[in-house]
Design a protein around this motif. Sequence first.
Motif, PDB file in Angstrom:
ATOM      1  N   UNK A 162       0.835  -1.198   0.000  1.00 14.16           N
ATOM      2  CA  UNK A 162       0.000   0.000   0.000  1.00 14.16           C
ATOM      3  C   UNK A 162       0.875   1.256   0.000  1.00 14.16           C
ATOM      4  N   UNK A 163       0.536   2.190  -0.891  1.00 15.80           N
ATOM      5  CA  UNK A 163       1.242   3.468  -0.953  1.00 15.80           C
ATOM      6  C   UNK A 163       0.357   4.562  -0.369  1.00 15.80           C
ATOM      7  N   UNK A 164       0.945   5.442   0.412  1.00 15.03           N
ATOM      8  CA  UNK A 164       0.186   6.548   0.985  1.00 15.03           C
ATOM      9  C   UNK A 164      -0.136   7.575  -0.097  1.00 15.03           C
ATOM     10  N   UNK A 165      -1.105   8.442   0.192  1.00 16.71           N
ATOM     11  CA  UNK A 165      -1.424   9.533  -0.736  1.00 16.71           C
ATOM     12  C   UNK A 165      -0.211  10.433  -0.947  1.00 16.71           C
ATOM     13  N   UNK A 166       0.609  10.590   0.084  1.00 11.59           N
ATOM     14  CA  UNK A 166       1.811  11.421  -0.040  1.00 11.59           C
ATOM     15  C   UNK A 166       2.803  10.784  -1.007  1.00 11.59           C
ATOM     16  N   UNK A 167       2.973   9.461  -0.935  1.00 12.99           N
ATOM     17  CA  UNK A 167       3.897   8.784  -1.848  1.00 12.99           C
ATOM     18  C   UNK A 167       3.386   8.878  -3.284  1.00 12.99           C
ATOM     19  N   UNK A 168       2.070   8.753  -3.481  1.00 15.07           N
ATOM     20  CA  UNK A 168       1.479   8.929  -4.819  1.00 15.07           C
ATOM     21  C   UNK A 168       1.778  10.334  -5.334  1.00 15.07           C
ATOM     22  N   UNK A 169       1.613  11.320  -4.476  1.00 14.66           N
ATOM     23  CA  UNK A 169       1.880  12.717  -4.829  1.00 14.66           C
ATOM     24  C   UNK A 169       3.338  12.899  -5.246  1.00 14.66           C
ATOM     25  N   UNK A 170       4.263  12.364  -4.467  1.00 17.95           N
ATOM     26  CA  UNK A 170       5.691  12.513  -4.780  1.00 17.95           C
ATOM     27  C   UNK A 170       6.053  11.800  -6.081  1.00 17.95           C
ATOM     28  N   UNK A 171       5.455  10.630  -6.315  1.00 13.33           N
ATOM     29  CA  UNK A 171       5.713   9.917  -7.568  1.00 13.33           C
ATOM     30  C   UNK A 171       5.260  10.741  -8.770  1.00 13.33           C
ATOM     31  N   UNK A 172       4.129  11.405  -8.626  1.00  9.58           N
ATOM     32  CA  UNK A 172       3.637  12.264  -9.703  1.00  9.58           C
ATOM     33  C   UNK A 172       4.555  13.463  -9.919  1.00  9.58           C
ATOM     34  N   UNK A 173       5.032  14.047  -8.831  1.00  4.62           N
ATOM     35  CA  UNK A 173       5.902  15.224  -8.943  1.00  4.62           C
ATOM     36  C   UNK A 173       7.175  14.915  -9.720  1.00  4.62           C
ATOM     37  N   UNK A 174       7.706  13.711  -9.543  1.00  3.82           N
ATOM     38  CA  UNK A 174       8.951  13.345 -10.215  1.00  3.82           C
ATOM     39  C   UNK A 174       8.810  13.375 -11.725  1.00  3.82           C
ATOM     40  N   UNK A 175       7.578  13.269 -12.217  1.00  8.03           N
ATOM     41  CA  UNK A 175       7.361  13.221 -13.661  1.00  8.03           C
ATOM     42  C   UNK A 175       7.282  14.606 -14.297  1.00  8.03           C
ATOM     43  N   UNK A 176       7.199  15.655 -13.494  1.00  9.11           N
ATOM     44  CA  UNK A 176       7.015  16.997 -14.047  1.00  9.11           C
ATOM     45  C   UNK A 176       8.335  17.547 -14.578  1.00  9.11           C
TER      46      UNK A 176
END
Length: 450
Positions: A100-114
């Motif tokens: 399970x990934x936290x909402x914060x980890x999902x957020x950080x994973x998305x940020x890395x793509x910007x």
Amino acid sequence: MGKRDRYKLQENDFFKIDGLSEAEGGVAIPLDIFEMLESFVYDKKMPDPRGINSYMLSAEGEGNNRILRAGGYVGALVFKDGTQIEILPMLSAKNNKGEELSSKRVFLNMLKSMKNLPLTNYNLNTRASENLNVFESFILAFINEVSGIVRNGLKQSYQPIIENEHFLKGKVVYAKHATKNFAHKDKFFVQYDVFSIDRPENRLIKSSLKYLRNITSSARSRNKLDALIANFDGVEYSMNYQQDFASSVLDRSMAGYGNALRWAEIFLLSRYVTVTSGRNVAYAVIFPSGELFDSYTAYSLGRMLDNQRFKIELQKKRYPRLNRPMPRDSAQALAVMTSRADGMRVVFDSKWQELSSDDENMGILQTDIYDLYNLLEIYKAQSVCYIYPLTREMKEDRREICFKNEDGILGRVYFVDIGDMENSLSVVLEHIFGQKIEDSEHRRAAGATM
């Protein structure tokens, strides 16, 4: 700035007043924090004919039952007293190991793509990054870049000096010399060059260090920023950010400065990312969540690229900005992929929206259905692929969602697990093109073992 309480909220949830509100659900916060946050929303709100007061959060209700609802934006806000607010994506997820990934980890994973965030030299995959708010992580990334510049030595350049001096050096500026020194024969109005570290790039970096030193809520970061500022002795603070950015040069002689100056643009000019402040707010960094999901999907599609079998064209989408209207041309694609074997052309677009079987058309917006036809015509494609984040409900509801007319299927809806994006997209692409597609890292690993 002292370190105080920290409150987290997921998209579509809301803050309410602790001990006073009768609203069910939500996250209760003290009245003084609620009122400061509410004041920030009202101070920054954009005109809305529907009467909605909205800026990062939407203000609803009256009296003690007032609420501040999150939706459409994620990010972090820090008050001047150190209190922190985090707005996180609406979904958690599981990675390819089933963890399970936290909402914060999902957020950080998305940020890395910007692409506009210079995070290439900073690792967000750490527990420390999950514990910090995102802006503090940005500060650490900037500190990391500037530390590298300091280790390698600040770059110098010849800077023009125009002064009325007691010595003769360089060339005399005769027009000024005649007027200034008519009665001062011992002085010369001259122009000459000095090899100096006081150049635009260093001024912008020093100004960014000072700005961050004054607003960071981390004592450790403040100490590091103070130490770095000391290394810029002899560099003035920038008096005109726009002018200094226009004068900045990034050539081979300025190796190592690129990412630091990109961060400086973000901090000083709020470029690429919305960074703002308010009466009681030290800073707020805000991202449209739809843009984050688009960026993450496009980044993952790019990693799936196999030039021999497919051609992928990433499109430039435009997004609604805080206190700016939505672009008129809503029919915009994220990417267009073409099979080199048969010329099949598919338009991809991603939608940051939770679909539900309880809603009409599963909750798919009518405008998205209309846009499907526009996308087919604009990009001369055979099919449209709408990508939505996978929710727990849709994981259990396995029905196929497609758009048809008398000519056949025009488009389909696919769901991707944002915790295991590339494997999810691989399944999508295999279903569309009838070929198994692996991401670039898997292809490289397979090639290495042959």
